[in-house]
Scaffold this motif. Structure first.
Motif, PDB file in Angstrom:
ATOM      1  N   ALA A 150      -5.955  12.812   3.284  1.00  0.00           N
ATOM      2  CA  ALA A 150      -5.333  13.389   2.098  1.00  0.00           C
ATOM      3  C   ALA A 150      -6.226  13.090   0.897  1.00  0.00           C
ATOM      4  CB  ALA A 150      -3.945  12.792   1.894  1.00  0.00           C
ATOM      5  N   GLY A 151      -6.191  13.976  -0.081  1.00  0.00           N
ATOM      6  CA  GLY A 151      -7.015  13.786  -1.282  1.00  0.00           C
ATOM      7  C   GLY A 151      -7.144  15.116  -1.989  1.00  0.00           C
ATOM      8  N   ALA A 152      -8.282  15.334  -2.603  1.00  0.00           N
ATOM      9  CA  ALA A 152      -8.509  16.606  -3.292  1.00  0.00           C
ATOM     10  C   ALA A 152      -8.262  17.747  -2.306  1.00  0.00           C
ATOM     11  CB  ALA A 152      -9.936  16.655  -3.811  1.00  0.00           C
ATOM     12  N   ARG A 153      -7.680  18.831  -2.815  1.00  0.00           N
ATOM     13  CA  ARG A 153      -7.396  19.981  -1.946  1.00  0.00           C
ATOM     14  C   ARG A 153      -8.689  20.483  -1.320  1.00  0.00           C
ATOM     15  NH1 ARG A 153      -4.110  21.998  -5.144  1.00  0.00           N
ATOM     16  NH2 ARG A 153      -2.154  21.654  -4.073  1.00  0.00           N
ATOM     17  N   LYS A 154      -8.702  20.589   0.003  1.00  0.00           N
ATOM     18  CA  LYS A 154      -9.937  20.948   0.696  1.00  0.00           C
ATOM     19  C   LYS A 154      -9.612  21.736   1.954  1.00  0.00           C
ATOM     20  CE  LYS A 154     -14.187  19.056   2.619  1.00  0.00           C
ATOM     21  NZ  LYS A 154     -15.067  17.906   2.795  1.00  0.00           N
ATOM     22  N   ARG A 155     -10.496  22.677   2.299  1.00  0.00           N
ATOM     23  CA  ARG A 155     -10.337  23.452   3.526  1.00  0.00           C
ATOM     24  C   ARG A 155     -11.349  22.972   4.551  1.00  0.00           C
ATOM     25  NH1 ARG A 155     -11.919  29.738   4.715  1.00  0.00           N
ATOM     26  NH2 ARG A 155     -13.983  28.775   4.767  1.00  0.00           N
ATOM     27  N   PHE A 156     -10.877  22.614   5.738  1.00  0.00           N
ATOM     28  CA  PHE A 156     -11.748  22.263   6.860  1.00  0.00           C
ATOM     29  C   PHE A 156     -11.705  23.409   7.867  1.00  0.00           C
ATOM     30  CE2 PHE A 156     -10.749  18.147   5.074  1.00  0.00           C
ATOM     31  CZ  PHE A 156     -11.908  17.394   5.259  1.00  0.00           C
ATOM     32  N   ALA A 157     -12.875  23.916   8.246  1.00  0.00           N
ATOM     33  CA  ALA A 157     -12.962  24.996   9.228  1.00  0.00           C
ATOM     34  C   ALA A 157     -13.440  24.406  10.552  1.00  0.00           C
ATOM     35  CB  ALA A 157     -13.929  26.068   8.747  1.00  0.00           C
ATOM     36  N   PHE A 165      -8.265  26.747  10.550  1.00  0.00           N
ATOM     37  CA  PHE A 165      -8.414  26.120   9.240  1.00  0.00           C
ATOM     38  C   PHE A 165      -7.313  25.098   8.994  1.00  0.00           C
ATOM     39  CE2 PHE A 165     -10.288  30.356   9.062  1.00  0.00           C
ATOM     40  CZ  PHE A 165     -11.576  30.037   8.658  1.00  0.00           C
ATOM     41  N   PHE A 166      -7.729  23.957   8.441  1.00  0.00           N
ATOM     42  CA  PHE A 166      -6.801  22.890   8.084  1.00  0.00           C
ATOM     43  C   PHE A 166      -7.007  22.567   6.611  1.00  0.00           C
ATOM     44  CE2 PHE A 166      -7.726  22.525  12.568  1.00  0.00           C
ATOM     45  CZ  PHE A 166      -6.452  22.433  13.112  1.00  0.00           C
ATOM     46  N   PHE A 167      -5.903  22.474   5.868  1.00  0.00           N
ATOM     47  CA  PHE A 167      -5.972  22.249   4.436  1.00  0.00           C
ATOM     48  C   PHE A 167      -5.414  20.867   4.115  1.00  0.00           C
ATOM     49  CE2 PHE A 167      -5.938  26.760   5.134  1.00  0.00           C
ATOM     50  CZ  PHE A 167      -6.862  27.263   4.215  1.00  0.00           C
ATOM     51  N   THR A 168      -6.258  20.015   3.538  1.00  0.00           N
ATOM     52  CA  THR A 168      -5.770  18.720   3.056  1.00  0.00           C
ATOM     53  C   THR A 168      -5.425  18.862   1.571  1.00  0.00           C
ATOM     54  OG1 THR A 168      -8.033  17.988   2.580  1.00  0.00           O
ATOM     55  CG2 THR A 168      -7.116  17.373   4.720  1.00  0.00           C
ATOM     56  N   MET A 194       0.846  -1.186   0.000  1.00  0.00           N
ATOM     57  CA  MET A 194       0.000   0.000   0.000  1.00  0.00           C
ATOM     58  C   MET A 194       0.882   1.238   0.000  1.00  0.00           C
ATOM     59  SD  MET A 194      -2.908   1.126   2.792  1.00  0.00           S
ATOM     60  CE  MET A 194      -4.120  -0.094   2.304  1.00  0.00           C
ATOM     61  N   SER A 195       0.680   2.154  -0.950  1.00  0.00           N
ATOM     62  CA  SER A 195       1.522   3.342  -1.022  1.00  0.00           C
ATOM     63  C   SER A 195       1.195   4.293   0.115  1.00  0.00           C
ATOM     64  CB  SER A 195       1.318   4.060  -2.355  1.00  0.00           C
ATOM     65  OG  SER A 195       0.101   4.785  -2.336  1.00  0.00           O
ATOM     66  N   THR A 196       2.152   5.175   0.409  1.00  0.00           N
ATOM     67  CA  THR A 196       1.939   6.158   1.473  1.00  0.00           C
ATOM     68  C   THR A 196       0.764   7.059   1.150  1.00  0.00           C
ATOM     69  OG1 THR A 196       4.275   6.071   1.982  1.00  0.00           O
ATOM     70  CG2 THR A 196       3.077   7.964   2.812  1.00  0.00           C
ATOM     71  N   HIS A 197       0.630   7.440  -0.137  1.00  0.00           N
ATOM     72  CA  HIS A 197      -0.495   8.295  -0.523  1.00  0.00           C
ATOM     73  C   HIS A 197      -1.823   7.604  -0.200  1.00  0.00           C
ATOM     74  CE1 HIS A 197       2.625  10.486  -2.675  1.00  0.00           C
ATOM     75  NE2 HIS A 197       1.777  11.474  -2.794  1.00  0.00           N
ATOM     76  N   THR A 198      -1.898   6.298  -0.486  1.00  0.00           N
ATOM     77  CA  THR A 198      -3.123   5.548  -0.210  1.00  0.00           C
ATOM     78  C   THR A 198      -3.392   5.496   1.284  1.00  0.00           C
ATOM     79  OG1 THR A 198      -2.561   4.184  -2.115  1.00  0.00           O
ATOM     80  CG2 THR A 198      -4.321   3.385  -0.706  1.00  0.00           C
ATOM     81  N   VAL A 199      -2.336   5.317   2.061  1.00  0.00           N
ATOM     82  CA  VAL A 199      -2.462   5.265   3.520  1.00  0.00           C
ATOM     83  C   VAL A 199      -3.082   6.565   4.033  1.00  0.00           C
ATOM     84  CG1 VAL A 199      -1.102   5.395   5.637  1.00  0.00           C
ATOM     85  CG2 VAL A 199      -0.644   3.606   3.972  1.00  0.00           C
ATOM     86  N   LEU A 200      -2.569   7.703   3.563  1.00  0.00           N
ATOM     87  CA  LEU A 200      -3.025   8.993   4.067  1.00  0.00           C
ATOM     88  C   LEU A 200      -4.426   9.349   3.582  1.00  0.00           C
ATOM     89  CD1 LEU A 200       0.237  11.138   3.916  1.00  0.00           C
ATOM     90  CD2 LEU A 200      -0.772   9.967   5.875  1.00  0.00           C
ATOM     91  N   SER A 201      -4.946   8.592   2.611  1.00  0.00           N
ATOM     92  CA  SER A 201      -6.297   8.874   2.120  1.00  0.00           C
ATOM     93  C   SER A 201      -7.363   8.007   2.807  1.00  0.00           C
ATOM     94  CB  SER A 201      -6.371   8.699   0.596  1.00  0.00           C
ATOM     95  OG  SER A 201      -6.069   7.371   0.239  1.00  0.00           O
ATOM     96  N   ALA A 202      -6.980   7.320   3.908  1.00  0.00           N
ATOM     97  CA  ALA A 202      -7.982   6.601   4.719  1.00  0.00           C
ATOM     98  C   ALA A 202      -9.101   7.579   5.085  1.00  0.00           C
ATOM     99  CB  ALA A 202      -7.335   6.044   5.979  1.00  0.00           C
ATOM    100  N   ALA A 203     -10.357   7.111   5.106  1.00  0.00           N
ATOM    101  CA  ALA A 203     -11.536   7.988   5.145  1.00  0.00           C
ATOM    102  C   ALA A 203     -11.535   9.008   6.282  1.00  0.00           C
ATOM    103  CB  ALA A 203     -12.788   7.126   5.241  1.00  0.00           C
ATOM    104  N   THR A 204     -11.906  10.241   5.937  1.00  0.00           N
ATOM    105  CA  THR A 204     -12.096  11.317   6.920  1.00  0.00           C
ATOM    106  C   THR A 204     -13.182  10.902   7.910  1.00  0.00           C
ATOM    107  OG1 THR A 204     -11.404  13.075   5.417  1.00  0.00           O
ATOM    108  CG2 THR A 204     -12.921  13.699   7.185  1.00  0.00           C
ATOM    109  N   ARG A 205     -12.921  11.110   9.203  1.00  0.00           N
ATOM    110  CA  ARG A 205     -13.914  10.740  10.208  1.00  0.00           C
ATOM    111  C   ARG A 205     -13.549  11.317  11.576  1.00  0.00           C
ATOM    112  NH1 ARG A 205     -10.288   6.755   9.488  1.00  0.00           N
ATOM    113  NH2 ARG A 205      -9.740   5.280  11.128  1.00  0.00           N
TER     114      ARG A 205
END
Length: 199
Positions: A177-184, A138-141, A1-12
């Motif tokens: 991690a994934g599409a660029r997104k802002r979490f407030a 604000f947190f930016f993924t 499993m690539s590191t990118h895939t690891v970091l894209s584990a579902a937001t929760r």
């Protein structure tokens, strides 16, 4: 499993009552595991809270980088095999060290709870920030950036994220991690924010 895939584990949001309590590898204490990604023995990042009730040697984790933050208690003295000594003092002292280091923890005055961030150093970079939460933060993924937010005190909600429950003190949020997104994140209190990216 690539590191990118690891970091894209579902937001929760992981509420405190879902943390998994288990014995230390060496049997000398208890850990409440918050999160491991991926969720198997070959994890690349792991968040937990160690409950240290007695002076004890720490388990060794070769290839792992660690950062320890004092959450509760009067302090923890870390004694390393090379002679170095570092005391974590209240309220939230912290120390980063190699997982393969031989280290024992000595209680300054009674039991402590310690936040434990561990990551595989050949795969990931991690930065741990301790911040007050006043109003909005604000947190930016991004495709190569994930965040873990542990609420130390207070209450908070992710504005505009209807599917995510509010955070109470002790809860943790994972922002994939994934599409660029802002979490407030809006609220009041204090938090640990961990930024993770591929090495």
């Amino acid at each position: 499993m690539s590191t990118h895939t690891v970091l894209s584990a579902a937001t929760r949001v992981i509420p405190v009552f879902e943390y998994r309590r288990e014995r230390w590898r060496n049997g000398m204490g208890w850990t409440r595991e918050i999160l491991r990604v991926p969720d198997n023995e070959d994890w690349q990042v792991r968040l937990s809270i160690a409950e240290i009730e007695q002076d004890a040697a720490f388990s060794a984790f070769p290839g792992i980088e660690r950062e320890l933050v004092l959450l509760r208690g009067e302090g923890l003295r870390l004694r390393f095999a090379d002679g170095a000594v570092h005391t974590l003092s209240p309220p939230h002292d912290r120390l980063r060290f190699a997982g393969e280091a031989q280290v024992s923890g000595e209680l300054v005055d009674g039991l402590t709870h310690d936040f434990n961030l561990m990551w595989r150093r050949d795969a990931l970079d991690a930065a741990l920030l301790h911040r007050p939460l006043v109003g909005s933060m604000f947190f930016f993924t991004e495709p190569a950036v994930a965040w873990a937010i542990h609420l130390l005190a207070g209450q908070a909600t992710f504005e505009g994220e209807g599917g995510m429950p509010p955070l109470e003190a002790g809860d943790t949020a994972w922002l994939a991690a994934g599409a660029r997104k802002r979490f407030a994140l809006h609220g009041g209190g204090e938090l640990l924010a961990i930024r993770l990216s591929p090495r």
